[in-house]
Design a protein around this motif. Structure first.
Motif, PDB file in Angstrom:
ATOM      1  N   ALA A 146       0.822  -1.212   0.000  1.00 30.85           N
ATOM      2  CA  ALA A 146       0.000   0.000   0.000  1.00 30.85           C
ATOM      3  C   ALA A 146       0.856   1.262   0.000  1.00 30.85           C
ATOM      4  CB  ALA A 146      -0.926  -0.005   1.215  1.00 30.85           C
ATOM      5  N   GLY A 147       2.184   1.073  -0.013  1.00 32.61           N
ATOM      6  CA  GLY A 147       3.071   2.230  -0.115  1.00 32.61           C
ATOM      7  C   GLY A 147       3.464   2.853   1.205  1.00 32.61           C
ATOM      8  N   THR A 148       3.422   2.079   2.287  1.00 35.19           N
ATOM      9  CA  THR A 148       3.852   2.634   3.571  1.00 35.19           C
ATOM     10  C   THR A 148       4.743   1.638   4.297  1.00 35.19           C
ATOM     11  OG1 THR A 148       3.113   3.589   5.680  1.00 35.19           O
ATOM     12  CG2 THR A 148       1.828   1.750   4.814  1.00 35.19           C
ATOM     13  N   ARG A 149       5.745   2.149   4.984  1.00 36.20           N
ATOM     14  CA  ARG A 149       6.633   1.310   5.769  1.00 36.20           C
ATOM     15  C   ARG A 149       6.230   1.408   7.236  1.00 36.20           C
ATOM     16  NH1 ARG A 149      12.838   2.216   4.859  1.00 36.20           N
ATOM     17  NH2 ARG A 149      12.784   0.420   6.283  1.00 36.20           N
ATOM     18  N   VAL A 150       6.178   0.273   7.885  1.00 32.90           N
ATOM     19  CA  VAL A 150       5.824   0.259   9.304  1.00 32.90           C
ATOM     20  C   VAL A 150       7.018  -0.204  10.126  1.00 32.90           C
ATOM     21  CG1 VAL A 150       3.366  -0.108   8.884  1.00 32.90           C
ATOM     22  CG2 VAL A 150       4.870  -2.083   9.120  1.00 32.90           C
ATOM     23  N   ARG A 151       7.087   0.266  11.366  1.00 25.27           N
ATOM     24  CA  ARG A 151       8.204  -0.059  12.246  1.00 25.27           C
ATOM     25  C   ARG A 151       7.846  -1.167  13.241  1.00 25.27           C
ATOM     26  NH1 ARG A 151      12.564   3.416  11.328  1.00 25.27           N
ATOM     27  NH2 ARG A 151      11.966   4.657   9.513  1.00 25.27           N
ATOM     28  N   GLY A 152       6.904  -2.005  12.851  1.00 26.12           N
ATOM     29  CA  GLY A 152       6.555  -3.128  13.700  1.00 26.12           C
ATOM     30  C   GLY A 152       5.062  -3.393  13.721  1.00 26.12           C
ATOM     31  N   VAL A 153       4.716  -4.590  14.181  1.00 26.20           N
ATOM     32  CA  VAL A 153       3.317  -4.985  14.356  1.00 26.20           C
ATOM     33  C   VAL A 153       3.156  -5.342  15.824  1.00 26.20           C
ATOM     34  CG1 VAL A 153       1.482  -6.562  13.648  1.00 26.20           C
ATOM     35  CG2 VAL A 153       3.245  -5.886  11.997  1.00 26.20           C
ATOM     36  N   PHE A 154       2.177  -4.707  16.483  1.00 29.28           N
ATOM     37  CA  PHE A 154       2.035  -4.857  17.923  1.00 29.28           C
ATOM     38  C   PHE A 154       0.640  -5.340  18.310  1.00 29.28           C
ATOM     39  CE2 PHE A 154       5.446  -1.939  17.215  1.00 29.28           C
ATOM     40  CZ  PHE A 154       6.365  -2.184  18.235  1.00 29.28           C
ATOM     41  N   ARG A 155       0.604  -6.083  19.393  1.00 29.68           N
ATOM     42  CA  ARG A 155      -0.636  -6.562  20.000  1.00 29.68           C
ATOM     43  C   ARG A 155      -0.893  -5.710  21.246  1.00 29.68           C
ATOM     44  NH1 ARG A 155      -2.620 -12.210  20.716  1.00 29.68           N
ATOM     45  NH2 ARG A 155      -3.988 -12.258  22.546  1.00 29.68           N
ATOM     46  N   ARG A 166       5.517   4.917  12.842  1.00 27.43           N
ATOM     47  CA  ARG A 166       4.473   4.255  12.050  1.00 27.43           C
ATOM     48  C   ARG A 166       4.418   2.778  12.401  1.00 27.43           C
ATOM     49  NH1 ARG A 166       0.223   6.535   9.369  1.00 27.43           N
ATOM     50  NH2 ARG A 166       0.028   5.883   7.210  1.00 27.43           N
ATOM     51  N   ARG A 167       3.283   2.279  12.831  1.00 28.11           N
ATOM     52  CA  ARG A 167       3.180   0.893  13.237  1.00 28.11           C
ATOM     53  C   ARG A 167       1.763   0.371  13.069  1.00 28.11           C
ATOM     54  NH1 ARG A 167       5.290   1.339  19.112  1.00 28.11           N
ATOM     55  NH2 ARG A 167       6.833   2.512  17.918  1.00 28.11           N
ATOM     56  N   ILE A 168       1.642  -0.936  13.014  1.00 26.20           N
ATOM     57  CA  ILE A 168       0.348  -1.603  12.972  1.00 26.20           C
ATOM     58  C   ILE A 168       0.037  -2.084  14.382  1.00 26.20           C
ATOM     59  CG2 ILE A 168      -0.924  -3.600  12.101  1.00 26.20           C
ATOM     60  CD1 ILE A 168       0.905  -3.476   9.590  1.00 26.20           C
TER      61      ILE A 168
END
Length: 324
Positions: free
Chosen positions: A192-201, A222-224
């Motif tokens: 989708a054209g974005t970089r994330v710095r991690g995926v968190f719960r 930026r993170r999910i």
């Protein structure tokens, strides 16, 4: 339309739950109107009774330092309103969600969240008030423009810092351990054209039964983030679909558009407030547009503007995170 699809869609919807959802929304609207009415009445009482001038004189009698005058007046004016509004906040924020089976949070935990929220909001609100009154004194003709620019800057800064400084005050965040899901969602974000710095719960189940996924932060924050309610009750395909909705907002630039629209509304509201303050000097007898006694009038004008423009404001926040 295919009859089978129609029947499937109708079967999937629980009529009783739909009725409950509508009822819940109606009660929320009534509470919102009650809250708006209380706020308007509160500001009017301060203005029309002369209490605002009494409080200003008491504060000025204690100190002539402008920063302290604003802080002390705001603390009393805002503190009394918080006490008066507490029953509505308690009912709308704690009783109602529990009554409809949406909340899991205990009262002490909820109350602690309210204290933290009030502290954060109070600090940020006071900073903004101090800046605004400093600009009212320094640039009486253009204070509204400079204040709008400061608010835009504050919005961008908070969007960057919130995931690492504010959100963790209310939820516990841990890196997602499911490496397969992490890789899958990271690839989706990159596509989708974005970089994330991690995926968190995060432990959303400690407060609610609702499920949530979000793309938060800016730049290096930026993170999910995925609620444990989503991870525990939805399949990887469903989780990816929910995140795709969030990423769709990113692809269409909804966050940027929303900030621009909100900034335009803020600018318009502050410009109208500047006109209202000038009128109030004559109508109410304020000592000038920077008189702290005008704070209730300022709150009333901005509140009325916010109410009128609420549909446009709500429409602009299309990037708000999806809640299931």
């Amino acid at each position: 339309m295919d009859n089978t699809l129609t029947e499937t869609a109708e079967t999937a919807l629980d009529p009783e739950r739909q009725d409950k959802a509508k009822e819940y929304a109606r009660v929320q609207r009534r509470l919102m109107l009650a809250d708006l009415g209380l706020g308007a009445l509160y500001a009017l009482v301060w203005l029309l009774s002369g209490a605002t001038f009494w409080l200003r004189d008491q504060v000025v009698g204690l100190t002539h330092q402008p920063l302290l005058v604003v802080a002390l007046y705001a603390a009393v004016f805002g503190g009394i309103y918080m006490l008066l509004d507490a029953p509505l906040s308690y009912y709308g924020g704690f009783v109602l969600p529990h009554r409809y089976g949406l909340a899991t949070q205990s009262f002490p935990s909820w109350l602690w969240d309210q204290v933290k929220g009030a502290a954060i909001g109070g600090v940020l609100g006071l900073i903004l008030l101090e800046v605004m009154y400093a600009l009212l004194r320094a640039s009486p003709n253009w204070w509204w423009l400079w204040t709008a620019l400061v608010m835009l800057l504050l919005t961008v800064v908070l969007s960057n810092l919130a995931p690492v400084l504010i959100f963790p005050l209310f939820y516990k965040f841990t890196p997602l351990e499911d490496e397969g899901l992490v890789a899958r969602l990271t690839r989706l974000a990159e596509g989708a054209g974005t970089r994330v710095r991690g995926v968190f719960r995060f432990d959303m189940s400690s407060k609610t039964v609702q499920a949530n996924a979000a793309l938060t932060g800016l730049g290096n924050t930026r993170r999910i983030i995925l609620g444990d309610t989503l991870l525990d009750h939805f399949t990887p395909d469903e989780i990816e679909t929910v995140l795709a909705h969030e990423l769709g907002h990113h692809v269409h630039g909804d966050m940027g558009k929303g900030i621009l629209v909100q900034s335009a509304l803020t600018l318009g509201g502050l410009w109208l407030a500047s006109l209202a303050l000038e009128w109030g000097v004559t109508a109410f007898g304020f000592q000038g547009i920077a008189d702290v006694a005008a704070m209730p009038w300022l709150a009333l004008v901005l509140g009325a503007f916010g109410l009128v423009t609420m549909p446009l404001s709500n429409a602009s926040v299309s990037y708000t995170h999806l809640t299931l």
